[in-house]
Motif scaffolding. Structure first.
Motif, PDB file in Angstrom:
ATOM      1  N   ASP A 108       2.215  17.754   5.673  1.00 53.30           N
ATOM      2  CA  ASP A 108       3.130  16.748   5.496  1.00 53.30           C
ATOM      3  C   ASP A 108       2.842  16.552   4.093  1.00 53.30           C
ATOM      4  O   ASP A 108       1.740  16.589   3.317  1.00 53.30           O
ATOM      5  CB  ASP A 108       3.082  15.835   6.346  1.00 53.30           C
ATOM      6  N   ASP A 109       3.645  15.458   3.440  1.00 54.06           N
ATOM      7  CA  ASP A 109       3.485  14.883   2.066  1.00 54.06           C
ATOM      8  C   ASP A 109       2.350  13.791   1.996  1.00 54.06           C
ATOM      9  O   ASP A 109       1.580  14.168   1.037  1.00 54.06           O
ATOM     10  CB  ASP A 109       4.650  14.340   1.734  1.00 54.06           C
ATOM     11  N   TYR A 141       5.655   6.078  14.986  1.00 51.49           N
ATOM     12  CA  TYR A 141       5.822   4.862  14.220  1.00 51.49           C
ATOM     13  C   TYR A 141       5.901   5.376  12.789  1.00 51.49           C
ATOM     14  O   TYR A 141       4.848   5.914  12.227  1.00 51.49           O
ATOM     15  CB  TYR A 141       4.714   3.873  14.648  1.00 51.49           C
ATOM     16  N   ASN A 197       9.239  13.008  -3.455  1.00 46.12           N
ATOM     17  CA  ASN A 197       9.940  12.341  -2.297  1.00 46.12           C
ATOM     18  C   ASN A 197      11.519  12.171  -2.848  1.00 46.12           C
ATOM     19  O   ASN A 197      11.985  11.571  -2.094  1.00 46.12           O
ATOM     20  CB  ASN A 197       9.330  10.929  -2.091  1.00 46.12           C
ATOM     21  N   ALA A 248      -1.303   8.662   6.390  1.00 49.02           N
ATOM     22  CA  ALA A 248      -1.524   7.375   6.393  1.00 49.02           C
ATOM     23  C   ALA A 248      -2.421   7.082   7.685  1.00 49.02           C
ATOM     24  O   ALA A 248      -3.450   6.856   7.844  1.00 49.02           O
ATOM     25  CB  ALA A 248      -0.311   6.384   6.145  1.00 49.02           C
ATOM     26  N   ASP A 249      -1.404   6.523   8.555  1.00 53.54           N
ATOM     27  CA  ASP A 249      -2.145   6.068   9.837  1.00 53.54           C
ATOM     28  C   ASP A 249      -2.301   7.120  11.029  1.00 53.54           C
ATOM     29  O   ASP A 249      -2.711   7.178  11.980  1.00 53.54           O
ATOM     30  CB  ASP A 249      -1.499   5.070  10.547  1.00 53.54           C
ATOM     31  N   GLY A 250      -1.631   8.309  10.544  1.00 55.37           N
ATOM     32  CA  GLY A 250      -1.824   9.554  11.413  1.00 55.37           C
ATOM     33  C   GLY A 250      -0.690   9.465  12.404  1.00 55.37           C
ATOM     34  O   GLY A 250      -0.686  10.604  12.948  1.00 55.37           O
ATOM     35  N   GLN A 251       0.334   8.846  12.353  1.00 53.45           N
ATOM     36  CA  GLN A 251       1.158   8.751  13.342  1.00 53.45           C
ATOM     37  C   GLN A 251       2.165  10.118  13.323  1.00 53.45           C
ATOM     38  O   GLN A 251       2.510  10.933  14.227  1.00 53.45           O
ATOM     39  CB  GLN A 251       2.209   7.873  13.026  1.00 53.45           C
ATOM     40  N   ASN A 276       0.894  -1.228  -0.146  1.00 56.47           N
ATOM     41  CA  ASN A 276      -0.083  -0.108  -0.096  1.00 56.47           C
ATOM     42  C   ASN A 276       0.677   1.303   0.076  1.00 56.47           C
ATOM     43  O   ASN A 276       0.533   2.359   0.649  1.00 56.47           O
ATOM     44  CB  ASN A 276      -1.110  -0.023   1.333  1.00 56.47           C
ATOM     45  N   ILE A 277       1.924   1.202  -0.951  1.00 55.42           N
ATOM     46  CA  ILE A 277       2.691   2.510  -0.950  1.00 55.42           C
ATOM     47  C   ILE A 277       2.639   2.929  -2.141  1.00 55.42           C
ATOM     48  O   ILE A 277       2.788   2.191  -3.332  1.00 55.42           O
ATOM     49  CB  ILE A 277       4.294   1.935  -0.788  1.00 55.42           C
ATOM     50  N   LEU A 278       2.443   4.352  -2.473  1.00 49.47           N
ATOM     51  CA  LEU A 278       2.579   5.074  -3.654  1.00 49.47           C
ATOM     52  C   LEU A 278       3.770   5.823  -3.778  1.00 49.47           C
ATOM     53  O   LEU A 278       4.357   6.351  -2.805  1.00 49.47           O
ATOM     54  CB  LEU A 278       1.300   6.039  -3.472  1.00 49.47           C
TER      55      LEU A 278
HETATM   56  P1  5GP Z   1       1.513   8.119   9.034  1.00 42.36           P
HETATM   57  O1  5GP Z   1       2.541   8.691  10.101  1.00 42.36           O
HETATM   58  O2  5GP Z   1       0.206   8.858   8.621  1.00 42.36           O
HETATM   59  O3  5GP Z   1       1.161   6.667   9.226  1.00 42.36           O
HETATM   60  O4  5GP Z   1       2.281   8.116   7.670  1.00 42.36           O
HETATM   61  C1  5GP Z   1       2.604   9.186   7.172  1.00 42.36           C
HETATM   62  C2  5GP Z   1       4.229   9.144   6.747  1.00 42.36           C
HETATM   63  O5  5GP Z   1       4.553   8.032   6.332  1.00 42.36           O
HETATM   64  C3  5GP Z   1       4.507  10.139   5.692  1.00 42.36           C
HETATM   65  O6  5GP Z   1       5.306  11.497   6.495  1.00 42.36           O
HETATM   66  C4  5GP Z   1       5.238   9.680   4.583  1.00 42.36           C
HETATM   67  O7  5GP Z   1       6.639   9.863   4.765  1.00 42.36           O
HETATM   68  C5  5GP Z   1       5.140   7.915   4.977  1.00 42.36           C
HETATM   69  N1  5GP Z   1       4.180   7.497   3.930  1.00 42.36           N
HETATM   70  C6  5GP Z   1       3.067   6.809   4.354  1.00 42.36           C
HETATM   71  N2  5GP Z   1       2.366   6.372   3.188  1.00 42.36           N
HETATM   72  C7  5GP Z   1       3.223   6.669   2.244  1.00 42.36           C
HETATM   73  C8  5GP Z   1       3.323   6.252   1.003  1.00 42.36           C
HETATM   74  O8  5GP Z   1       2.284   5.386   0.324  1.00 42.36           O
HETATM   75  N3  5GP Z   1       4.249   6.848  -0.023  1.00 42.36           N
HETATM   76  C9  5GP Z   1       5.215   7.207   0.394  1.00 42.36           C
HETATM   77  N4  5GP Z   1       6.265   7.833  -0.449  1.00 42.36           N
HETATM   78  N5  5GP Z   1       5.357   7.773   1.870  1.00 42.36           N
HETATM   79  C10 5GP Z   1       4.412   7.155   2.664  1.00 42.36           C
END
Ligand code: 5GP
Length: 206
Positions: free
Chosen positions: A124-125, A97, A27, A128-131, A18-20
């Protein structure tokens, strides 16, 4: 379809887990025109909000945050990541995390750069889970400041971060929200977008 969704369709790649991947414009290599458009779009969406500081987290949020800081003419602060939680008196510290690196990071901002008088736009870019965003909110609140809003380039709507932040009452604006994506077919669907086929794209719409 907005400019960012079109750009993702043209230049993005979906990876397992699930990574774009959008290294070609955000990036790794930075497309300045897309960054500029994102900054204008976020400023437009937050036009009713008072902002005196932009906060992001290293590394990829810095480019968008800098453009936005230029538009608002306010300081841009980026939280730093460190693997050890060596708490000291001169820093606000939190934990996040990492979705992409699968490990816990300590994140911090030195105290002189966040204040109780701050109205902070968090940027932020990806969401995902909001961490990462929750850690940034925590840092603002430790300083006694106010979170004016949260501006995200790409929200992954299948993960819990966006819904949680909205339920918590934060003003969250994401330029592109992915509803579903499939690495095997390279198909993607954005929220509130009709089914749409672009001829010359690598990622197909679902
Ligand atoms: P979260 O903290 O919301 O779970 O994840 C957000 C962070 O994880 C972002 O700062 C980003 O760096 C990275 N991230 C989460 N999902 C992706 C994705 O699909 N692609 C990329 N390039 N980075 C992601």
């Amino acid at each position: 379809m907005n400019f960012l969704e079109e750009k993702i369709l043209r230049d993005g790649t979906i990876k397992p887990g699930n990574i774009l991947k959008i290294d070609s414009f955000l990036n790794h290599q930075i497309d300045i025109d897309i960054m500029r458009q994102m900054a204008y779009e976020l400023k437009r969406r937050f036009r009713d909000v008072t902002v005196n500081k932009v906060l992001t987290i290293e590394a990829s949020g810095i480019a968008i945050a800098t453009m936005l800081g230029d538009l608002y003419d306010v300081p841009v602060v980026f939280a730093k990541k460190s693997e050890t939680a060596n708490s000291t008196d001169d820093k606000y510290m939190s934990q996040a995390y990492s979705f992409t690196h699968k490990k816990m990071n300590s994140v911090f901002v030195s105290k002189p750069y966040l204040h109780a008088t701050d109205h902070v736009l968090i940027v932020d870019d990806f969401l995902a889970d909001g961490q990462a965003v929750h850690a940034l909110i925590d840092l603002v609140h430790q300083a006694g400041g106010e979170v004016a809003g949260i501006g995200i380039a790409v929200e992954k709507g299948q993960q819990k971060g966006g819904q949680q932040l909205r339920e918590e009452g934060f003003r969250l604006e994401s330029i592109a929200i992915i509803e579903e994506m499939d690495w095997q077919t390279q198909a993607i669907r954005f929220r509130d977008q009709p089914r749409h086929e672009l001829g010359d794209t690598r990622i197909k719409h679902l």
